[in-house]
Structures are given as structure tokens and as C-alpha cells.
Scaffold this active site. Structure first.
Site, short mmCIF file in Angstrom:
data_model
loop_
_atom_site.label_atom_id
_atom_site.label_comp_id
_atom_site.label_asym_id
_atom_site.label_seq_id
_atom_site.Cartn_x
_atom_site.Cartn_y
_atom_site.Cartn_z
N LYS A 106 1.01 -1.19 0.12
CA LYS A 106 0.02 -0.14 0.06
C LYS A 106 0.93 1.29 0.07
CE LYS A 106 -4.57 0.97 2.40
NZ LYS A 106 -5.11 0.88 3.53
O1 G3P Z 1 -9.39 2.20 4.60
C1 G3P Z 1 -9.21 3.36 4.94
C2 G3P Z 1 -9.53 3.55 6.31
O2 G3P Z 1 -8.86 2.94 7.29
C3 G3P Z 1 -9.85 4.93 6.99
O3 G3P Z 1 -11.16 4.82 7.60
O4 G3P Z 1 -12.65 5.65 8.93
O5 G3P Z 1 -10.36 6.29 9.47
O6 G3P Z 1 -11.76 7.38 7.44
P1 G3P Z 1 -11.59 6.15 8.62
#
Ligand code: G3P
Length: 218
Positions: free
Chosen positions: A87
Site C-alpha cells: 500500500k
Molecule cells: O481504509 C481506510 C480507512 O482505514 C480509513 O477509515 O474511518 O479512518 O476514515 P476512516
């Protein structure tokens, strides 16, 4: 649509795998930190442990932000297990690194995608996946799902192989809308995945079936 779980929590990954519908796992440095995983060896062992639980792709993120550093780190991550996808952030050095990995046959997930332009460049570099963060766009009063639609149109126009991996999925409606607009993959929390099953008519109906069965089989 493929279902990935977005966590580094082994118990939740096992629970999702046991459901029989899991296609992969995504992690990021924040999710690893949330599980208290620190130190290179521990991080590498954790990725290997995740790969042992699931059958599909496991995204492991580089920490370096310069080309040489990303290449060194990414090549090591890819060597840990055949299921690892490297990634890489959607920055200039990241696009160069993705092109390098593509040439070497190493699969990549271009992360922190917030615009169609970033997704276009990542596809040009040969990224296996792009991760548009729909929840974080919604957080800024910008419709995250619109970005998935825009990328879908662009990728279809030119038959790019890069898969759209909708990330920062927060709830069940995100998952359903991803499926409606043709996202290839969605990654979200276990709560959103199992939340798809929630319906009071299912629960009430089942309770009634069991009660009626019990009445005549007492
Ligand atoms: O896959 C990306 C994710 O981990 C981010 O999620 O909820 O932190 O915006 P969030």
C-alpha cells in the site's frame, strides 16, 4: 463486489473469515497502532498472522515517503507472503514507486485517494487497487460516493484493470451504494458488514416460526 475488512484486529478478521464471505484485509499504520503493534519485526509478524487467517489479499502500507525508501520497504513487505499487496500513498514519489512495483510484478494499493486525477495517475502507473476514502470525503461535506462513480467512468472508458477499492466505509449504506455504482471492492469495519443482515422483520419472523414450531412439538 469483493468484501475486505478494514482492521488489524485478528479476532475480527477471524470472525469475518468464519462468515465465509471475506475476500481480503486492508490495514494502515493507524489501524496497526490501534492494536498496539509496534517495531518492524512485530509489524511484519502481524502481517504474516493476518495472511494465515485469510485466503485473499492483505494490504500492508509503507511508512517511507521517498522513492528509495518506499521501494526498499515495499519489496520487503511483498517478500513476507504472496498475499501481501503493498500500500503506497497517492503522492509523486508514490506513483513512481507503484510503477517500479508494477514492473517487478509486485501488486499495489494506492491509498489516500481523494480525487479522480489521483486515481487516473495510479491506474496509469499500474496500481492493482486504488483506495478512495469515501467516509473522509463525506466528513468534509463532499459526496464520497460521487468519487467512486467518477473513477468507475474513467476506468471503464479506457478499460483500466485497476480495481476500485472503496475505503473509509463507515456503515451499511456505504456498502450498498458501493455495490450500486460498481465499486470492485469495499473495505469496512466488521460492524458494517454484519450490519447488512439487520432487519427487525427477519428477527420477528424467525421468533414467530420458532414459537409456532414449539407449540405443536411440545
Ligand atoms: O481504509 C481506510 C480507512 O482505514 C480509513 O477509515 O474511518 O479512518 O476514515 P476512516
Amino acid at each position: 463486489m469483493k468484501f475486505f475488512i478494514d482492521t488489524a484486529n485478528l479476532e475480527q478478521i477471524k470472525e469475518a473469515q468464519d462468515l465465509g464471505i471475506l475476500d481480503g484485509v486492508t490495514t494502515n499504520p493507524s489501524l496497526m497502532a490501534k492494536e498496539g503493534i509496534s517495531g518492524d519485526e512485530n509489524v511484519f509478524n502481524h502481517y504474516k498472522a493476518i495472511c494465515e487467517i485469510v485466503d485473499g489479499d492483505v494490504s500492508a502500507e509503507v511508512i517511507a515517503t521517498d522513492f528509495e525508501g518506499m521501494v526498499k520497504e515495499g519489496e520487503h513487505l511483498a517478500s513476507l507472503h504472496p498475499q501481501i499487496v503493498v500500500k503506497v500513498p497517492a503522492i509523486k514519489e508514490g506513483i513512481k514507486a507503484i510503477k517500479h512495483f508494477t514492473n517487478k510484478g509486485i501488486r499495489t494499493n494506492c491509498t489516500l485517494i481523494f480525487s479522480a486525477g489521483q486515481a487516473l495517475l495510479a491506474a496509469k502507473a499500474g496500481a492493482t487497487y486504488v483506495s478512495p476514502f469515501i467516509g473522509r470525503l463525506d466528513d468534509t461535506s463532499t459526496e464520497g460516493m460521487r468519487l467512486i462513480e467518477d473513477i468507475r467512468l474513467i476506468y471503464d472508458n479506457y478499460a483500466f484493470d485497476t480495481q476500485i477499492l472503496a475505503a473509509s466505509v463507515r456503515h451499511t449504506m456505504h456498502i450498498i451504494q458501493c455495490a450500486e455504482v460498481g465499486s470492485d471492492v469495499m473495505t469496512g469495519p466488521l460492524s458494517a458488514i454484519v450490519g447488512l443482515l439487520k432487519h427487525p422483520l427477519t428477527d420477528n419472523g424467525l421468533a414467530q416460526f420458532l414459537a409456532d414450531h414449539a407449540k405443536v412439538n411440545a
